[in-house]
Motif scaffolding. Structure first.
Motif, PDB file in Angstrom:
ATOM      1  N   ALA A   1      -8.800  10.740   5.313  1.00  0.00           N
ATOM      2  CA  ALA A   1      -8.790  12.054   4.664  1.00  0.00           C
ATOM      3  C   ALA A   1      -9.924  12.213   3.665  1.00  0.00           C
ATOM      4  O   ALA A   1     -10.386  13.324   3.420  1.00  0.00           O
ATOM      5  CB  ALA A   1      -7.448  12.282   3.968  1.00  0.00           C
ATOM      6  N   TYR A   2     -10.380  11.091   3.091  1.00  0.00           N
ATOM      7  CA  TYR A   2     -11.260  11.189   1.927  1.00  0.00           C
ATOM      8  C   TYR A   2     -12.705  10.763   2.151  1.00  0.00           C
ATOM      9  O   TYR A   2     -13.561  11.063   1.334  1.00  0.00           O
ATOM     10  CB  TYR A   2     -10.662  10.375   0.770  1.00  0.00           C
ATOM     11  CG  TYR A   2      -9.345  10.941   0.283  1.00  0.00           C
ATOM     12  CD1 TYR A   2      -9.321  11.988  -0.631  1.00  0.00           C
ATOM     13  CD2 TYR A   2      -8.124  10.465   0.760  1.00  0.00           C
ATOM     14  CE1 TYR A   2      -8.126  12.535  -1.075  1.00  0.00           C
ATOM     15  CE2 TYR A   2      -6.920  11.002   0.321  1.00  0.00           C
ATOM     16  CZ  TYR A   2      -6.928  12.039  -0.588  1.00  0.00           C
ATOM     17  OH  TYR A   2      -5.752  12.576  -1.018  1.00  0.00           O
TER      18      TYR A   2
ATOM     19  N   HIS B   1       1.844   5.540  -3.097  1.00  0.00           N
ATOM     20  CA  HIS B   1       0.947   6.002  -2.043  1.00  0.00           C
ATOM     21  C   HIS B   1      -0.468   6.122  -2.604  1.00  0.00           C
ATOM     22  O   HIS B   1      -0.674   6.642  -3.692  1.00  0.00           O
ATOM     23  CB  HIS B   1       1.424   7.351  -1.508  1.00  0.00           C
ATOM     24  CG  HIS B   1       0.669   7.760  -0.284  1.00  0.00           C
ATOM     25  ND1 HIS B   1       0.937   7.237   0.959  1.00  0.00           N
ATOM     26  CD2 HIS B   1      -0.379   8.596  -0.118  1.00  0.00           C
ATOM     27  CE1 HIS B   1       0.085   7.749   1.845  1.00  0.00           C
ATOM     28  NE2 HIS B   1      -0.726   8.586   1.205  1.00  0.00           N
ATOM     29  N   ALA B   2      -1.424   5.651  -1.838  1.00  0.00           N
ATOM     30  CA  ALA B   2      -2.795   5.515  -2.325  1.00  0.00           C
ATOM     31  C   ALA B   2      -3.334   6.814  -2.947  1.00  0.00           C
ATOM     32  O   ALA B   2      -3.497   7.803  -2.248  1.00  0.00           O
ATOM     33  CB  ALA B   2      -3.698   5.091  -1.171  1.00  0.00           C
TER      34      ALA B   2
ATOM     35  N   ILE C   1      -7.851  16.219   0.723  1.00  0.00           N
ATOM     36  CA  ILE C   1      -6.503  15.805   0.348  1.00  0.00           C
ATOM     37  C   ILE C   1      -5.835  15.231   1.581  1.00  0.00           C
ATOM     38  O   ILE C   1      -6.226  15.547   2.705  1.00  0.00           O
ATOM     39  CB  ILE C   1      -5.700  16.984  -0.258  1.00  0.00           C
ATOM     40  CG1 ILE C   1      -4.451  16.468  -0.968  1.00  0.00           C
ATOM     41  CG2 ILE C   1      -5.375  18.038   0.791  1.00  0.00           C
ATOM     42  CD1 ILE C   1      -3.860  17.452  -1.961  1.00  0.00           C
ATOM     43  N   GLU C   2      -4.864  14.383   1.351  1.00  0.00           N
ATOM     44  CA  GLU C   2      -4.147  13.766   2.460  1.00  0.00           C
ATOM     45  C   GLU C   2      -2.716  14.292   2.473  1.00  0.00           C
ATOM     46  O   GLU C   2      -2.146  14.557   1.414  1.00  0.00           O
ATOM     47  CB  GLU C   2      -4.161  12.243   2.270  1.00  0.00           C
ATOM     48  CG  GLU C   2      -3.692  11.471   3.478  1.00  0.00           C
ATOM     49  CD  GLU C   2      -3.177  10.097   3.095  1.00  0.00           C
ATOM     50  OE1 GLU C   2      -3.593   9.575   2.053  1.00  0.00           O
ATOM     51  OE2 GLU C   2      -2.334   9.585   3.845  1.00  0.00           O
TER      52      GLU C   2
ATOM     53  N   CYS D   1       0.250  13.054   2.681  1.00  0.00           N
ATOM     54  CA  CYS D   1       1.277  12.455   1.832  1.00  0.00           C
ATOM     55  C   CYS D   1       0.905  12.457   0.354  1.00  0.00           C
ATOM     56  O   CYS D   1       1.685  11.983  -0.473  1.00  0.00           O
ATOM     57  CB  CYS D   1       1.602  11.046   2.307  1.00  0.00           C
ATOM     58  SG  CYS D   1       2.398  10.987   3.927  1.00  0.00           S
ATOM     59  N   ASN D   2      -0.246  12.993   0.015  1.00  0.00           N
ATOM     60  CA  ASN D   2      -0.592  13.163  -1.393  1.00  0.00           C
ATOM     61  C   ASN D   2      -0.362  14.586  -1.893  1.00  0.00           C
ATOM     62  O   ASN D   2      -0.639  14.885  -3.060  1.00  0.00           O
ATOM     63  CB  ASN D   2      -2.057  12.769  -1.646  1.00  0.00           C
ATOM     64  CG  ASN D   2      -2.184  11.285  -1.957  1.00  0.00           C
ATOM     65  OD1 ASN D   2      -1.296  10.694  -2.558  1.00  0.00           O
ATOM     66  ND2 ASN D   2      -3.281  10.685  -1.540  1.00  0.00           N
TER      67      ASN D   2
END
Lengths: 284, 284
Positions: free
Chosen positions: A127-128, A178-179, B271-272, B274-275
């Motif tokens: 995602a990043y 979560h990271a 952004i992901e 789960c974040n």
């Protein structure tokens, strides 16, 4: 039903190699010993937490942290924050400790030049970042010119204020959720917990804003933080880490990307950077 | 240095809307009340954990869990597993409880037809799925034909053995670590912890394989699990969840994707799944 969850992780039956198979077949040279000069022992009542430092990525922070440890700076400090699904953090709540010869401000060490770095790429959407992988055993990301460490579970970073050079390594945090990858390239990562994270991840959550403990009596004391090289050989924790630049590690990643155990109905065929295990074992 | 971490999350100064700004500006209609018929109260010595069930995704498991709860099946059971960076899990360690009129086997409920579902897409790269987003307030993923819930932090699932129809909802787990998304479409997710996850995430880690407690005296007792509708109104926990199909939620996502607070040196711009926070509040 107890077996349901055993199956969930280990798989019943078995086809191509599982992670356990891969590790069982690893050669001694697939493992590397921790360097005592770049290993910290964080001692709490509940036990020892072992942190591998990353001097190749954050040399000035690592040097400052070692200077602080060698001045006994951390001994008697406390965990003052435990925020669920985020971080635990320790430091000097009163700001009364002297930092001695350590630097009070350090430039943030957020990236390093990619050229010449032994980056092992992970084939994975992220995602990043457009490229992710591993650098000397740490989860990392990169672009064409730069590499940086990634905020996966267990990574250790150095708090700072708004100014990029306001951190110094005296106040450290560990990711226990979560990271929080949005922190990548924003705060200096200095290493990773390689043993004992379960001591930190269960610290009672603080009830104040951002998980800070509201009363000093909630603080969790730190007996000491020492550089492993300064601890008598007999009381060191001798660990080895699986090298991330080996065929064994590649096989391990594939064993986790394609879970062929009979329990799985829909093997993912994919893996995410922070879900790749970074195995640690006691020195044989 | 105490401020370093406050700044880290809230940002000093401020530019365009932060998450707090977005929530402060939310309309009453941006929130939805939990449905007491599809809410569980898991009661432990340490307090109440509130779980929102997902009857639209896993109707048979949700119905079975409610049947079990209404027969007091869960009362007196225990947490028998706490695996770091993975899950906590409860059930009947002796397998002696009778399931009464509940089903002992249920087909896995892994996906639903995507057509007609109010899926809110999240613009984000994802390691495990080509499309991710939200479905009725739950993190989810989809392909052209199907939707499924995603194993983010706090999600609740039903353990099963190898056979796809071997689960029944009597043994449940909660994700307390980095999202184990490889479990998606492999095990039935039945809901999400919306309050009290910090009670579960600090359960002492089990020292047996896969985090199982090695001795019965380590088990963590469950006083009861009840359907909220069966609890007197006066003792219910009245919560509201931010709707994920609103402009406010879209703004919230953007406030987290682009952190413009002065603390950030390199706003992620990404952004992901789960974040993304899924805000919960007490009913005003």
């Amino acid at each position: 039903m107890l077996l349901a969850f055993v199956a969930l992780l280990t798989g019943a039956g078995a086809a191509p190699p599982t992670m356990a198979d891969v590790l069982a077949a690893a050669k001694p040279s697939d493992w590397r010993a921790l360097d005592p000069e770049n290993t910290l022992y964080l001692e709490l009542t509940a036990g020892r937490v072992v942190i591998e430092l990353a001097p190749g990525i954050a040399p000035r922070h690592v040097a400052n942290i070692k200077t602080l440890a060698r001045q006994s700076y951390f001994d008697g400090l406390v965990f003052m924050r435990s925020q669920d699904n985020y971080v635990v953090q320790w430091g000097d709540p009163d700001g009364k400790k002297t930092m001695g010869t350590a630097h009070k401000r350090l430039p943030a060490e957020l990236t390093v030049a990619a050229a010449g770095q032994p980056f092992t790429r992970l084939e994975a959407r992220d995602a990043y970042a457009h490229l992710v992988g591993f650098l000397a055993g740490f989860p990392a990301a990169r672009d064409t010119a730069h590499l940086w460490l990634a905020h996966c579970y267990g990574m250790v970073g150095a708090g700072r204020d708004d100014a990029a050079d306001s951190g110094n390594g005296s106040e450290l945090y560990v990711v226990i959720g979560h990271a929080p990858r949005h922190l990548d390239r924003n705060v200096t990562l200095v290493g990773r917990v390689v043993k004992g994270i379960e001591i930190l991840s269960v610290l009672p959550r603080g009830t104040g804003a951002l998980g800070f403990y509201e009363k000093p009596e909630h603080h969790v004391p730190i007996a000491s933080i020492k550089v492993a090289a300064d601890v008598p050989e007999a009381t060191r924790t001798h660990l080895e880490i699986l090298r991330t630049d080996t065929a064994t590690f590649t096989a391990l990643v594939e064993s986790r990307r394609h879970r062929r155990e009979s329990w799985f109905l829909h093997p993912a065929g994919n893996i995410e950077l922070c879900n790749v295990p970074l195995p640690v074992r006691a020195r044989p």
